[in-house]
Write an enzyme that holds these catalytic residues in place. Structure first.
Site, short mmCIF file in Angstrom:
data_model
loop_
_atom_site.label_atom_id
_atom_site.label_comp_id
_atom_site.label_asym_id
_atom_site.label_seq_id
_atom_site.Cartn_x
_atom_site.Cartn_y
_atom_site.Cartn_z
N LEU A 1 0.82 -1.21 0.00
CA LEU A 1 0.00 0.00 0.00
C LEU A 1 0.85 1.27 0.00
CD1 LEU A 1 -2.92 -1.01 2.40
CD2 LEU A 1 -2.98 -0.79 -0.10
N LYS B 1 7.32 -2.97 -20.78
CA LYS B 1 7.32 -1.82 -19.88
C LYS B 1 8.72 -1.21 -19.78
CE LYS B 1 6.02 1.07 -16.62
NZ LYS B 1 7.16 1.39 -15.81
N GLY C 1 0.29 1.17 -5.07
CA GLY C 1 -0.59 0.10 -4.62
C GLY C 1 -1.90 0.63 -4.06
N HIS D 1 9.23 0.83 -22.85
CA HIS D 1 8.46 2.06 -22.66
C HIS D 1 9.26 3.07 -21.85
CE1 HIS D 1 6.09 4.59 -19.92
NE2 HIS D 1 5.18 4.67 -20.86
N THR E 1 3.52 -3.57 6.89
CA THR E 1 3.33 -2.63 7.99
C THR E 1 1.83 -2.46 8.17
OG1 THR E 1 5.37 -1.48 7.40
CG2 THR E 1 3.84 -0.32 8.86
N TYR F 1 12.79 7.89 -21.17
CA TYR F 1 14.05 8.57 -20.85
C TYR F 1 14.49 9.45 -22.01
CZ TYR F 1 15.55 6.11 -16.54
OH TYR F 1 15.69 5.66 -15.26
#
Length: 477
Positions: A12, A184, A16, A187, A36, A192
């Site tokens: 999270l 990815k 996320g 990509h 956590t 860049y």
């Protein structure tokens, strides 16, 4: 069990959490877990309050909350944490369950994980996700690959939460094993280069033309309404007028010129080297980030190294300034095209190297929305591969050949002018070098072969003989 979750998200952090909200906002009941535990509690009582989200405080609780086959999206840091998370999940999974890695994982790690988990009956997918935190929440570009058997179960979910362009989701199956993360990675390599090319145009306007940020803002705003239209041009235009909340001055002028990076651009360059694929513009963008990050080195260089001495007493006319701006626009367009051509050449190399069947036109569609390099330009790339699915190099397409023909004088002028002024535009220059190299039937590398044969007896082929027949000459007699 009633109210079981359709999908689960592990991790999270910003991405996320936003993806979990995206899923919940589309009425997919979502289980969430974070190592956590306080992050779970904060999410459930905060942004996730009132939404179809189930907070879980242990892995056992998390896996039990999911309907079967379980569909789990990992949003944890790439590398060892992914392996650790998988190891923690495995005792609680059963054959047919699906694990998706949505982080920026190295594609060969994804290959390894997909093969290992297949032996245990677990369907592993590497899902490239682009769009940053905004895209994660409102619709990212998704590039799923891996074990194809897991795709039907997650396809309706991923296509629903993805960015939509003209009613088409920016999500489609990419290919087996590590193909999703490879796409990815490419990509990001193009990203860049795109960012570096934009920065070089800005640097020339700032340093050579002495334009202030407001004037540069107007130029980029104008460009963003034309053929260069896209997300990066849009945000670049905004940046030039954003005020620093602390001082009220323009924030851009307060930002240290020491860029960071997370490694995917470097992976692109390494993959290119390993597959013998020239991607000089993508790689130059990585090199330039490395060089620019060393601010102290550049300060010392500014003190010690002489540069060009332009004539400050010969101001340009309005027509000359307009010509310079037009040349920069042409240079940016043509160099951007070269960056995409290099990226798609690397994708073709992966298809040859790993046997991954890739649909290049479909990949261009995936990047039209949600991701960082989304741009009008991509529709033209899709059309190019529709015209010729086996296109050898994107530069060879008739549309782009004509586009470069119309712009190459400005492109060459911009590169030459930057060199004469001493305003570094290395990525732009590398793109022009790439273009001139692939259009040259006879290169000077026959000399290199002669040198190699002279000092190392490495042999050479002859122009007047068939390819594949090699010769050695005794150069010292």
């Amino acid at each position: 069990m009633e109210n079981q979750a359709v999908i689960g998200v592990v991790g999270l952090a910003v991405m996320g959490e936003n993806l979990a909200l995206n899923l919940a906002n589309h009425n997919f009941r979502t289980a969430v877990y974070n190592r956590t535990v306080s992050k779970v509690d904060d999410f459930i009582s905060g942004r996730g309050a009132g939404k179809p989200v189930t907070g879980c405080r242990t892995i056992e609780e998390f896996t039990a909350a999911l309907e079967t086959p379980r569909k789990i999206l990992l949003m944890v840091k790439a590398g060892a944490p992914v392996d650790a998370c998988i190891a923690e999940l495995l005792p609680h999974l059963q054959p047919g369950d699906i694990i998706m890695d949505g982080g920026n994982s190295f594609y060969l790690d994804t290959v390894r994980r997909e093969r290992e988990l297949k032996k245990q009956g677990i369907l592993y997918l590497g899902v490239g996700i682009s769009g940053g935190e905004e895209g994660a929440l409102n619709g990212p570009s998704l590039m799923p690959g891996g074990n194809r058997d897991g795709w039907p179960a997650v396809e309706p979910i991923l296509k629903t939460i993805a960015a939509q362009v003209d009613g088409v989701p920016c999500c489609e199956w990419v290919g087996p094993e590590g193909a999703g993360h490879f796409v990815k990675m490419v990509h990001n390599g193009i990203e860049y280069a795109d960012m570096q090319l934009i920065a070089e145009a800005y640097g020339y306007m700032r340093d050579a033309l002495k334009f202030n940020n407001e004037k540069i803002h107007r130029i980029f705003s104008n460009w963003s309404r034309g053929e260069l239209a896209g997300y990066l041009l849009d945000i670049t235009s905004d940046i030039f007028t954003f005020k620093d909340p602390e001082s009220g001055a323009l924030l851009l002028d307060k930002i240290l010129d020491a860029p960071g990076q997370k490694g995917t651009g470097r992976w692109t360059s390494v993959a290119a080297l390993e597959t013998n694929t020239p991607v000089p513009t993508l790689t130059q963008a990585v090199f330039q980030r490395n060089l620019d990050a060393d601010k102290e080195l550049r300060i010392r260089g500014a003190q010690l190294l002489p540069g060009a001495a332009p004539d400050e007493n010969d101001p340009m006319t309005a027509d000359e300034i307009a010509e310079e701006i037009s040349a920069l626009e042409s240079a940016l367009y043509c160099s951007k095209l070269c960056a995409y051509a290099q990226g798609f050449a690397l994708l073709k190399a992966a298809e040859r190297e790993y046997g991954w069947p890739l649909n290049y036109g479909e990949l261009a569609l995936l990047w039209r929305g949600g991701c960082i390099i989304r741009a009008r330009f991509l529709n033209d790339i899709k059309a190019a591969y529709d015209r010729e699915p086996g296109l050898e190099n994107l530069m060879f397409d008739e549309f782009f050949r004509d586009a470069v023909k119309r712009r190459q004088d400005g492109w060459r002028y911009a590169v030459a002018a930057s060199a004469l002024f001493g305003a570094a535009m290395p990525a732009t220059a590398s793109a022009l070098g790439y273009y001139d190299s692939i259009r040259r039937a006879d290169s000077p590398s026959n000399l290199i072969q002669a040198q190699r044969d002279y000092f190392g007896a490495h042999t050479f082929e002859r122009k007047d003989r068939l390819r594949g027949e090699f010769f050695h000459n005794n150069w010292t007699h």
